[in-house]
Write an enzyme that holds these catalytic residues in place. Structure first.
Site, short mmCIF file in Angstrom:
data_model
loop_
_atom_site.label_atom_id
_atom_site.label_comp_id
_atom_site.label_asym_id
_atom_site.label_seq_id
_atom_site.Cartn_x
_atom_site.Cartn_y
_atom_site.Cartn_z
N LYS A 54 40.42 71.29 -0.25
CA LYS A 54 39.10 70.96 0.29
C LYS A 54 38.05 71.94 -0.25
CE LYS A 54 40.92 68.88 4.51
NZ LYS A 54 41.39 69.09 5.88
N GLN A 98 41.07 73.13 10.86
CA GLN A 98 42.28 72.50 10.31
C GLN A 98 43.36 72.42 11.40
OE1 GLN A 98 42.63 71.26 7.06
NE2 GLN A 98 44.56 70.44 7.81
N ASP A 121 34.41 66.04 10.98
CA ASP A 121 35.73 65.42 11.12
C ASP A 121 35.69 64.29 12.16
OD1 ASP A 121 37.97 65.76 9.68
OD2 ASP A 121 38.83 67.38 10.87
#
Ligand code: NAD
Length: 293
Positions: A54, A98, A121
């Site tokens: 990422k 994460q 997200d």
């Protein structure tokens, strides 16, 4: 039937090229460089690989990346303090925690601490609610958003099709079902407690599988001519003691039966990262009330 591979890598490359162009224009016309903060707690090897990918791609499209690699011993309060700082930092447009987090930390409390307009997200209650209501101005979780983009690029019309989603997580299955509903599909969601998922899958014009069970979906589950999106990423040991990635669908068995299928790797994975960049770009554009690209 001839089965066609859905090339997620090529799709993602095309998407990131457009994003990079948009980032340039945002810098030139509005003096804004999108910034993405990523928080990784602990040393989960798979998470480390994802985060590295990422970060690399964030730089490649010209965005700023702010990595927060925290030791496994980090307390919940320390993480919440960090999120509060990032929420107030004007250089940061997107915040990603994460998952999974180490034991002892409450992912719910931590995710919900992210301010909704930086929740790229799409996992806060605010953005989940926006999606459920069909509002277009929230953030959609990156993996289901990527699956929908892939589907739309492969099938001109989704309306009226029967879509079966196997897996019902907050991250993937549930938002996927919402998105497909909004496209006019008839949606069935199967999960671990579903009786006879094979029979349900056999009805699917579109079959989306996100369970984390290697090769759960066999050839006999697949309707001739279906479009299959395999979200699963499972690392298995090969006979020669190496490891390889396989999906939740028995790929060889699907070949010849499905009309189209995403490979693992090279299917949904690259598009998920491209969607994270897409959401981050949009979060930065929102600062100037610029419309979605
Ligand atoms: P999760 O563990 O949170 O949820 C799994 C879901 O599958 C649950 O709803 C569970 O009920 C269902 N399930 C489990 N076993 C089942 C079975 N035997 N039959 C029917 N349903 C079953 O997982 P998740 O976060 O949604 O991820 C699922 C998979 O997708 C994992 O392999 C993960 O690595 C992968 N994933 C890939 C990407 C990507 O970018 N490609 C992104 C996210 C997740």
């Amino acid at each position: 039937m001839k089965t066609q591979l859905i090339d997620g890598k090529a799709f993602a490359k095309n998407m990131t090229q457009k994003i990079a162009q948009e980032v340039k224009e945002l810098q030139q016309h509005h003096n804004i460089t999108p910034g993405l903060a990523v928080i990784l707690v602990g040393n989960d090897p798979a998470s480390e690989v994802y985060v590295r990918n990422k970060t690399k791609q964030t730089h490649q499209v010209g965005m700023r990346s702010f990595m927060h690699l925290l030791p496994e011993t980090t307390t919940q309060e320390e993480i919440l303090n960090l999120i509060a700082r990032l929420n107030n930092d004007p250089d940061i447009h997107g915040i990603l925690v994460q998952l999974p987090l180490p034991k002892g930390l409450n992912p719910n409390t931590i995710i919900q601490a992210i301010i909704p307009h930086k929740d790229v997200d799409g996992l806060t209650a605010y953005n989940t609610g926006k999606l459920a209501l069909g509002h277009k101005d929230g953030f959609i979780p990156c993996t289901p958003l990527g699956c929908l983009m892939l589907l739309k690029s492969e099938r001109s019309r989704l309306q009226g099709l029967h879509a079966v989603v196997i897996g019902a997580s907050n991250l993937m299955g549930k938002p996927m079902a919402q998105l497909l509903l909004q496209e006019g599909c008839t949606v069935t969601v199967a999960h671990i407690h579903t009786r006879d998922p094979e029979k349900i899958a056999q009805e699917a014009d579109i079959l989306i599988v996100a369970t984390g069970c290697s090769e759960l979906v066999k050839g006999s589950w697949i309707k001739e001519g279906a479009t299959i999106i395999d979200v699963g990423i499972n690392r298995i040991k090969t006979k020669d003691n190496k490891t390889k990635l396989i999906g939740d669908v028995a790929f060889q068995e699907a070949f010849g039966k499905a009309a189209k299928i995403t490979p693992v790797p090279g299917g949904v994975g690259p598009v998920t990262i491209a969607c994270l960049l897409y959401n981050t770009l949009q979060a930065a554009r929102n600062v100037r009330n610029l419309n979605k690209i």
